[in-house]
Write a protein that holds these residues in place. Sequence first.
Motif, PDB file in Angstrom:
ATOM      1  N   LEU A 109      -4.491  -8.733   7.294  1.00 22.43           N
ATOM      2  CA  LEU A 109      -4.044 -10.023   6.769  1.00 22.43           C
ATOM      3  C   LEU A 109      -4.872 -11.193   7.278  1.00 22.43           C
ATOM      4  O   LEU A 109      -5.188 -12.115   6.535  1.00 22.43           O
ATOM      5  CB  LEU A 109      -2.569 -10.248   7.119  1.00 22.43           C
ATOM      6  N   ARG A 143      -1.697  -7.382  -3.745  1.00 22.46           N
ATOM      7  CA  ARG A 143      -1.867  -6.477  -2.613  1.00 22.46           C
ATOM      8  C   ARG A 143      -0.795  -6.737  -1.560  1.00 22.46           C
ATOM      9  O   ARG A 143      -0.146  -5.811  -1.072  1.00 22.46           O
ATOM     10  CB  ARG A 143      -3.283  -6.696  -2.050  1.00 22.46           C
ATOM     11  N   THR A 174     -10.477  -5.842   2.245  1.00 22.19           N
ATOM     12  CA  THR A 174      -9.917  -5.842   3.589  1.00 22.19           C
ATOM     13  C   THR A 174      -8.487  -5.296   3.597  1.00 22.19           C
ATOM     14  O   THR A 174      -7.751  -5.419   2.625  1.00 22.19           O
ATOM     15  CB  THR A 174      -9.943  -7.247   4.198  1.00 22.19           C
ATOM     16  N   SER A 226      -8.620  -1.895  -5.555  1.00 27.92           N
ATOM     17  CA  SER A 226      -9.691  -2.738  -5.021  1.00 27.92           C
ATOM     18  C   SER A 226     -11.039  -2.364  -5.633  1.00 27.92           C
ATOM     19  O   SER A 226     -11.893  -3.225  -5.835  1.00 27.92           O
ATOM     20  CB  SER A 226      -9.728  -2.672  -3.497  1.00 27.92           C
ATOM     21  N   MET A 272     -12.425 -10.157   0.531  1.00 29.97           N
ATOM     22  CA  MET A 272     -11.015 -10.336   0.189  1.00 29.97           C
ATOM     23  C   MET A 272     -10.463  -9.098  -0.510  1.00 29.97           C
ATOM     24  O   MET A 272      -9.312  -8.720  -0.344  1.00 29.97           O
ATOM     25  CB  MET A 272     -10.840 -11.533  -0.760  1.00 29.97           C
ATOM     26  N   THR A 273     -11.326  -8.523  -1.345  1.00 24.84           N
ATOM     27  CA  THR A 273     -10.866  -7.386  -2.141  1.00 24.84           C
ATOM     28  C   THR A 273     -10.654  -6.139  -1.293  1.00 24.84           C
ATOM     29  O   THR A 273      -9.734  -5.370  -1.535  1.00 24.84           O
ATOM     30  CB  THR A 273     -11.926  -7.080  -3.219  1.00 24.84           C
ATOM     31  N   LEU A 332     -10.809 -15.591   2.665  1.00 18.16           N
ATOM     32  CA  LEU A 332     -10.265 -16.625   1.772  1.00 18.16           C
ATOM     33  C   LEU A 332     -10.941 -17.955   2.043  1.00 18.16           C
ATOM     34  O   LEU A 332     -11.323 -18.687   1.123  1.00 18.16           O
ATOM     35  CB  LEU A 332      -8.753 -16.721   2.019  1.00 18.16           C
ATOM     36  N   THR A 365      -9.356 -13.153  -7.562  1.00 17.24           N
ATOM     37  CA  THR A 365      -9.262 -12.455  -6.290  1.00 17.24           C
ATOM     38  C   THR A 365      -8.032 -12.907  -5.521  1.00 17.24           C
ATOM     39  O   THR A 365      -7.385 -12.099  -4.845  1.00 17.24           O
ATOM     40  CB  THR A 365     -10.532 -12.692  -5.462  1.00 17.24           C
ATOM     41  N   ALA A 379      -5.065 -10.638  -4.190  1.00 18.18           N
ATOM     42  CA  ALA A 379      -4.518 -10.651  -2.831  1.00 18.18           C
ATOM     43  C   ALA A 379      -2.998 -10.736  -2.877  1.00 18.18           C
ATOM     44  O   ALA A 379      -2.301 -10.074  -2.102  1.00 18.18           O
ATOM     45  CB  ALA A 379      -5.098 -11.825  -2.046  1.00 18.18           C
ATOM     46  N   ASN A 438      -7.945 -11.057   8.486  1.00 13.75           N
ATOM     47  CA  ASN A 438      -9.278 -10.924   7.921  1.00 13.75           C
ATOM     48  C   ASN A 438      -9.304 -11.487   6.509  1.00 13.75           C
ATOM     49  O   ASN A 438     -10.258 -12.137   6.089  1.00 13.75           O
ATOM     50  CB  ASN A 438      -9.652  -9.444   7.928  1.00 13.75           C
ATOM     51  N   LEU A 439      -8.222 -11.265   5.796  1.00 19.11           N
ATOM     52  CA  LEU A 439      -8.115 -11.807   4.444  1.00 19.11           C
ATOM     53  C   LEU A 439      -8.190 -13.331   4.470  1.00 19.11           C
ATOM     54  O   LEU A 439      -8.857 -13.948   3.640  1.00 19.11           O
ATOM     55  CB  LEU A 439      -6.794 -11.345   3.814  1.00 19.11           C
TER      56      LEU A 439
END
Lengths: 513, 587, 129
Positions: free
Chosen positions: A133, A263, A130, A85, A127-128, A140, A256, A260, A135-136
């Motif tokens: 999920l 990740r 967090t 990240s 996004m990078t 997003l 990004t 995700a 929160n992502l």
Amino acid sequence: MSDVLLALLVTVPLVAAIFPLLFGLRYENAGWPIALAGSLVVTGLAGTLAWEIFTASTETGQRLVHEMAGYPAPYGIELVGDGLSALIALLISVVSVAVLIYSRSTGPGSNAFYSGFLLLMGGLLGMTLTGDLFNLFVFLEIVGLITYALVASDDSGMAAYGALKYLFLGTVGASLYLIGVGYLLVRTGSLNMLDLQARLADIGYTEPLVQAAFGFILIGLMLKIAVFPLHTWQPDAYTYAPDTVSAYISALVSTTAAYALIRISFDVFTVDFFAANQLITDAVVLVASISIVVGSLLAAMQTEIKRVFAYSSVAQFGMIVVAIGLNSRTALLGAVIHLVGHGLMKATLFMGAGILSSAYGATTISDYAGLAKRSPITSGGIAVTGLALVGIPPSIGILGKWYIALGAVESGSWSVAIIIFISTLLTLTYVARIIETLYFNPPEATHEETAASESVEHVAVGDEAVADGGLETRVATERIVVVAVLAVSTVALFASVDLFTELLDPVFGRFFQ
Amino acid sequence: MIEPTIRPLAAVAVSFVAAAFILASGRRPNLREAWTVLASVSMFGIVASMVPGVLAGEVYVTNLGTVLPGVDFVLRADPLGVLFASLASLLWIVTSFYSIGYMRGLDEHNQTRYFASFAVSVASAVGIAFAGNLLTIFVFYEVLSVATYPLVAHDETPEARAAGRKYLAYTFFGGGVLVLAGTVLVYWLTSLAPGAESATVDFTPGGISALANADPTAASVAFIVLALGFGVKAGLMPFHQWLPSAMVAPTPVSGLLHAVAVVKSGVFGIARVVLDVFGPETLADLGPASFGDLGIALPVAIIASITLTVASIIALRKDHLKRRLAYSTISQLSYIVLGLALLEGDALIGGLLHIPAHAFMKLTLFLCAGIIHVETHTDNISEMAGIGRRMPLTMTAFGIAAAGMAGIPLVAGFVSKWYIVIGALDGGNAVFAGVLLVSGVLNIAYFWPIVYQAFFETPDDHDTKPLLEGPFGGRDAIRADGSGRTDDHGTVDIDASVDPDANHEGGVHHAHDDTDEHHDDHHGHHGGPPAGGWPKRNWRGGESTWFMLGPILTAAALSLLLGIIPHTIVFMRIVETIVGNLPGVVV
Amino acid sequence: MIDPGSVLTTDLVGLATTRHAYVLFVLLSTIGLYMLIANENLVKKVIGVNMFQTGIFLFFITSAYRVGGSAPIIEGAGPYVSPLPQVIVLTAIVVGISLTAVGLALSIRLYNEYGTLRADALREVIGDE
């Protein structure tokens, strides 16, 4: 201390986003300096983060955690900074600064634009960083919303059309992602990535619900990444957006989203999931391989320069997604390098195209005829970056390709390896056309200035000369400098493998236990 | 003995730096040309300074740091590298002077780009020579492709651009696809070797040991992929098509790059792969048992044999001089590849010695073609009858080089071919020796008429050329100007495309263009003798400028010297050192 | 919690009676998605997106439900329904509303520019392939 760094990285741009509008009430041109200051601070923070992780020797030092509002995971939301990240955060901040410098003279210059710009940067960083999920999903959607607005910030109807198309598909993508997250929540009751990893491992990876969850998340994110055939929003959005915005979103937004996907694939579902679900793995590889080939072919068929670059992204992200599907440590290293490299290269190409379009109104490939003589630096930047994209060494382009190909060979996926090797030629089909037109096609006589400058040249010395600076002075110098610096950096990063391996080794060590 | 030094790097860097200076001084042609000359001379000086040490067993190494785990970006001057580097830098000096005469004589456009690209091309050729491993050679191989593209497409005509595209597609297929794939395979194979700490792609005389024990199928694939990848630039059929098309480039480019640097970098790559990556012993063990002594090198030897025969036959049919030379190049390069693929001491010596031998001779021939073009605007052999009167020195040099090509004793070609034939016989591969002898006859058949008619025929009374005129198979009756049967472009007028003068009417012509040879250039007729036959010129350089004659005579003299005293002018000694260093190879 | 696999094995009647909320989720989402794809009117497309999202919200809320549960407020007596999905849906609704706003704003701009809200007409004008 260091965990506060993570919170600052996300909050600084988000809070700073208020100021352009606020000060805009009083000062007309408040936006740009505020945005620049904000992104410089973020660059400093991201650099510090990367440096701390780079120099850390302990495991906790290599994975920094910040619990938001003091609620511990898995109940609270945590921000996580590890090598991966940090690398993406660094990319985001550097590209932000570059794009901002580039945008000083060309705009779109309203204060609202710079607010949006900062919000977008905050969303991307969120996004990078967090580790949650849902929160992502929120980040997003923040990214999505701002992107739609920025694409439409060019006042043309076409831009609005591109933005709306993007909005529909982007929302569907995010919603599909949300369904996948919902399934995981229903099954496990958790949203924290690492917590989920442990729980999924207990449940097993062959449950239909888990498989479906991955499927929804995969398709949702592929829509955002713009992998063929889910790419249809992307060329319109990139083409109709203002040049500055095209450069920014092409470099970072899909990147990004791909981050995700990496990740979630490796931190939540893990390699065991891929191993247990060969069908899903094969499908990912197949779709992404098709994306490489079809994206390149579509790019070669375009006449508008921004569309060429847009479809090129479809192909390049195909390569990154293939690497995810290969489920190999080597290939994933290649994917991350290519993610960063592609971001830099696409930013450079779109900015270069922006210069040529604002200086000469050149938006199609045929408009580029002979422009190399009039804009030698910009054309040189485009040519160098284009060749880097093809994967000509020495450049960062070959590094990513090398590792992805090596990963394919190691895992015995010969067909993928062949496609990746052939991708040199596929990319060459469109890059060579641009370079040839820039340097070897005679300028079209319809441009009056062109004719004039040509005749001057011949009288003067009998070969090129004149051009340097001449007509290019109409373009603000800093824009040319940004393009040149980025182009040089794509070449210089050929020597950067150590940086990548050093930062990524601990992360991949977890991914591939 | 390995000695860390910056000399290999300096040799490469001097010309990269020169390119920057050339670009910067684009408005002052004399200064610009001075940079070129200065760079070429100093580059040759640096390379030459390493020759004695290398012959004494030193290896000069510059290590620029790690690129990939186990793979450094390293420049390494070993005997093989010095062979190619000294050749390229020596001939760059020769060609630089010639370029100046040629480009100014034709008042070419874009000379700055031309000279800068030229400098970068030579720099990457020397980089290829000194590359210490497959990755480094790959980097320079690709840079070379990029740098020569502007030279091929120099004319900016549709045909030149098409040739440029073709060139890019072929070379990147060879480099970016095949060489990269082969390098990845070798890296992967060596990482699997038992006890290997990390993967390696370093050049090791006699081959990388880890490959000897690797999976035979994968190793064979890696070898074939690498050989074909470098074979694209070496003009191996069926990847040779770019070379004739690239002849639209200015003649010095055709000379240096398409007889020396570019094509030789392909051949050199094959040499590295055969000698220093896999090693002759490993290669002989690879491949199915039915391949016999040559092992996996057999397919390469066969491809080379086919290429050298077929290309010679095609050359017979070409009327356009540069195209005939191009096919001759394709044929001669395969001599080298064949020599390497025979995996036998004498054949290796012959093959490696043919690298400088062919370079000297073919450069002479190309420079002759160029000077004829500049002075008389004649490109087609059928129009050259009696031209010995007009250009006596040029045609004499041409005759010497042509004789060498055919393998006549006392010229360079004889020595190298002799060794290859001996090697083929020694290794029990008489078939390949036969192929070589047949090709020698064909060589005479396509070169002798040119020399003969130049001196002993007149424009009014000469045999028809080329010797073979009817199309293969009896079809394809339409022929534009004798330039060939399926020559991709049908009736495209080749003269127009290699004759930039047609687009530069206002150009200041060279002082020697004092005759009426230009009068009808723009009315469809190009070249050929003026109305009253060729005017007679003296033997003291009256035919052209010494800027061009000097280089031609130098190159011709070098071909003679290499034929008469190969050891004294060092190349033979370098070659013997290279082969002597290979374990398990008997000379 | 759903017993995985049971959704498929349970007969349709059982599905309709005990899992009707999930059926509704699928129906609403599918109808919304269909509307987005098949309807050429931009505003109706926006409505379709909304419906699609609403279906998903419903799914979340349903998953939080438990028999006899009360609202997750500390003062009340347990058992509570799961609070997490409620929070998620609240946030998602906010996001959804913003999206609707942006979508409608863009539609208005397109209407002002081209005088139509039909996507096919717009494609023709703009020349999108």
